[in-house]
Motif scaffolding. Structure first.
Motif, PDB file in Angstrom:
ATOM      1  N   VAL A 116       0.822  -1.203   0.000  1.00 18.80           N
ATOM      2  CA  VAL A 116       0.000   0.000   0.000  1.00 18.80           C
ATOM      3  C   VAL A 116       0.860   1.258   0.000  1.00 18.80           C
ATOM      4  O   VAL A 116       2.013   1.254   0.421  1.00 18.80           O
ATOM      5  N   ASP A 117       0.243   2.322  -0.481  1.00 21.71           N
ATOM      6  CA  ASP A 117       0.826   3.653  -0.441  1.00 21.71           C
ATOM      7  C   ASP A 117       0.411   4.291   0.883  1.00 21.71           C
ATOM      8  O   ASP A 117      -0.777   4.453   1.158  1.00 21.71           O
ATOM      9  N   GLY A 118       1.400   4.653   1.698  1.00 23.87           N
ATOM     10  CA  GLY A 118       1.091   5.226   2.999  1.00 23.87           C
ATOM     11  C   GLY A 118       0.405   6.563   2.938  1.00 23.87           C
ATOM     12  O   GLY A 118      -0.197   6.999   3.922  1.00 23.87           O
ATOM     13  N   ASN A 119       0.456   7.256   1.805  1.00 22.23           N
ATOM     14  CA  ASN A 119      -0.250   8.531   1.687  1.00 22.23           C
ATOM     15  C   ASN A 119      -1.761   8.336   1.679  1.00 22.23           C
ATOM     16  O   ASN A 119      -2.514   9.167   2.188  1.00 22.23           O
ATOM     17  N   SER A 120      -2.213   7.255   1.044  1.00 21.38           N
ATOM     18  CA  SER A 120      -3.652   7.069   0.832  1.00 21.38           C
ATOM     19  C   SER A 120      -4.205   5.767   1.381  1.00 21.38           C
ATOM     20  O   SER A 120      -5.421   5.611   1.458  1.00 21.38           O
ATOM     21  N   GLY A 121      -3.326   4.821   1.724  1.00 20.06           N
ATOM     22  CA  GLY A 121      -3.785   3.488   2.092  1.00 20.06           C
ATOM     23  C   GLY A 121      -4.183   2.657   0.891  1.00 20.06           C
ATOM     24  O   GLY A 121      -4.671   1.532   1.038  1.00 20.06           O
ATOM     25  N   GLU A 122      -3.971   3.179  -0.321  1.00 15.78           N
ATOM     26  CA  GLU A 122      -4.356   2.501  -1.552  1.00 15.78           C
ATOM     27  C   GLU A 122      -3.365   1.384  -1.886  1.00 15.78           C
ATOM     28  O   GLU A 122      -2.149   1.579  -1.846  1.00 15.78           O
ATOM     29  N   GLN A 123      -3.900   0.210  -2.237  1.00 10.92           N
ATOM     30  CA  GLN A 123      -3.031  -0.873  -2.697  1.00 10.92           C
ATOM     31  C   GLN A 123      -2.506  -0.541  -4.088  1.00 10.92           C
ATOM     32  O   GLN A 123      -3.248  -0.084  -4.962  1.00 10.92           O
ATOM     33  N   VAL A 124      -1.222  -0.743  -4.293  1.00 11.29           N
ATOM     34  CA  VAL A 124      -0.613  -0.436  -5.581  1.00 11.29           C
ATOM     35  C   VAL A 124      -1.156  -1.392  -6.631  1.00 11.29           C
ATOM     36  O   VAL A 124      -1.198  -2.616  -6.429  1.00 11.29           O
ATOM     37  N   GLY A 125      -1.592  -0.846  -7.765  1.00 10.26           N
ATOM     38  CA  GLY A 125      -2.066  -1.641  -8.889  1.00 10.26           C
ATOM     39  C   GLY A 125      -1.426  -1.172 -10.177  1.00 10.26           C
ATOM     40  O   GLY A 125      -1.259   0.034 -10.385  1.00 10.26           O
ATOM     41  N   VAL A 126      -1.045  -2.110 -11.034  1.00 12.41           N
ATOM     42  CA  VAL A 126      -0.354  -1.774 -12.282  1.00 12.41           C
ATOM     43  C   VAL A 126      -0.993  -2.523 -13.447  1.00 12.41           C
ATOM     44  O   VAL A 126      -1.572  -3.602 -13.268  1.00 12.41           O
ATOM     45  N   THR A 127      -0.875  -1.951 -14.618  1.00 11.36           N
ATOM     46  CA  THR A 127      -1.395  -2.591 -15.828  1.00 11.36           C
ATOM     47  C   THR A 127      -0.442  -3.654 -16.350  1.00 11.36           C
ATOM     48  O   THR A 127      -0.868  -4.731 -16.787  1.00 11.36           O
TER      49      THR A 127
END
Length: 356
Positions: free
Chosen positions: A263-274
């Motif tokens: 996750v990105d600590g700025n947003s709590g968003e799990q990193v996702g890539v194409t």
């Protein structure tokens, strides 16, 4: 004939004369032709996008120019130093082994506007310099090995260093919570705002030289049409294994490491890539190096490419030291990536990625 009778006869003649101008007896008047049905208003054709395109993703570029040099930032990836900050907005993430089986990452951003805090920033190694040079990027780091410092000078890398440079307290600073709880060496951060504000005041070249191109093809649907790759496991070492799980709703590979979502600590968003690229190469210990540092051969080799829940074998190569990474399919055709962010795993020859 009386006058009254004559008047009645004349009236009857006039009536019959008037009726003779209408339709014949026993017929109905012809109906008026129907009004033409109103045609539905056609939907307007979508206007094709003709604005600037991000050369690293193939998507519309919201900020800056494709001619701007991207920013490549060294990122700590020790388990104790997580979460990383700002990593979900990197256009390309390179993950490569460092000493002791740990990995570090190089986040490459065409634009850092709006990214927020980025870090924690760690020290350089020569092969990360090669990756940054392949993008003609401005390289941000906090310290480095003796060989990395030597290569920064001899290769002419635009490198901005928190440890041995005039940038601490301005471009970089120490996050006090991280310094107290994670350790001094895990506390260096920067931000998109600091970079965009300060870079114009620095004397290095801000844009690519005339004629520079980043040769990468993108398609809206980048699925390569190979075998199933709904879940991909990528071992780097006994210490670190990456897991990439395809999410059909978003078309992204969601990243996990150390048994947890990445996750990105700025947003709590799990990193996702194409796009997921796995590059196999020779990684070797440097003889006599007291810290166990390694060399990583980036000249070329084999690997795999996954996108859209499918994968194919690929080949790759890179000119030394500032050539671009180039990918092709097994039959030699240039690889086409999906439009979106990419994650590039550089792994040892004995690493066996698994797909399911």
């Amino acid at each position: 004939m009386s006058r009254k009778t004559l008047s009645l006869a004349l009236a009857l003649v006039l009536l019959l004369s008037a009726c003779g101008k209408g339709p014949e007896a026993g017929t109905s008047p012809s109906p008026a032709p129907p009004s033409p049905a109103a045609s539905p208003t056609p939907e307007p054709e979508p206007t094709p996008y003709d604005g600037p395109v991000n050369p690293l993703t193939g998507l519309p570029l919201e900020h800056g120019s494709p001619d701007d040099r991207p920013v490549a930032i060294m990122l700590n990836n020790l388990k104790k130093a997580l979460p990383q900050l700002g990593v979900s907005q990197a256009d390309i993430i390179y993950e490569v082994l460092a000493e002791g089986g740990i990995t570090r990452m190089l986040g490459v951003y065409q634009s850092v506007e709006g990214v927020g805090t980025i870090g924690s920033v760690r020290s350089s190694r020569p092969y990360y310099l090669e990756l940054a040079l392949g993008h003609d990027a401005v390289y941000l780091h906090a310290g480095g090995s003796p060989d990395a410092y030597s290569k920064i000078k001899s290769w002419g890398v635009t490198a901005l260093d928190c440890v041995n440079g005039p940038y601490e307290g301005t471009l970089f600073w120490r996050d006090q919570w991280r310094r107290k709880n994670l350790g001094y060496e895990h506390s260096v951060v920067t931000s998109g705002e600091a970079i965009t504000t300060l870079f114009p005041s620095y004397s290095f070249r801000q844009q690519h030289q005339e004629g520079y191109t980043y040769d990468m093809a993108f398609a809206e649907n980048g699925a390569p049409g190979g075998e199933a790759a709904q879940s991909v496991t990528v071992p780097f070492s006994d210490y670190k294994t990456g897991l990439f799980t395809y999410d059909a709703d978003t078309g992204l590979y969601l990243v996990s490491e150390y048994g947890q979502p990445y996750v990105d600590g700025n947003s709590g968003e799990q990193v996702g890539v194409t796009n997921l690229l796995i590059l196999k190469t020779r990684c070797a210990n440097i003889p006599g190096d007291e810290y166990g540092r390694i060399t990583v051969d980036l000249t070329g080799g084999e690997g795999w490419f996954a996108c859209g829940g499918q994968y194919v074998p690929i080949r790759w190569e890179k000119g030394f030291p500032n050539g671009q990474l180039r990918y092709c399919t097994a039959d030699g055709a240039p690889l086409v990536l999906g439009q979106g962010r990419s994650y590039v795993c550089v792994v040892p020859l004995n690493s066996n990625a698994t797909f399911s």
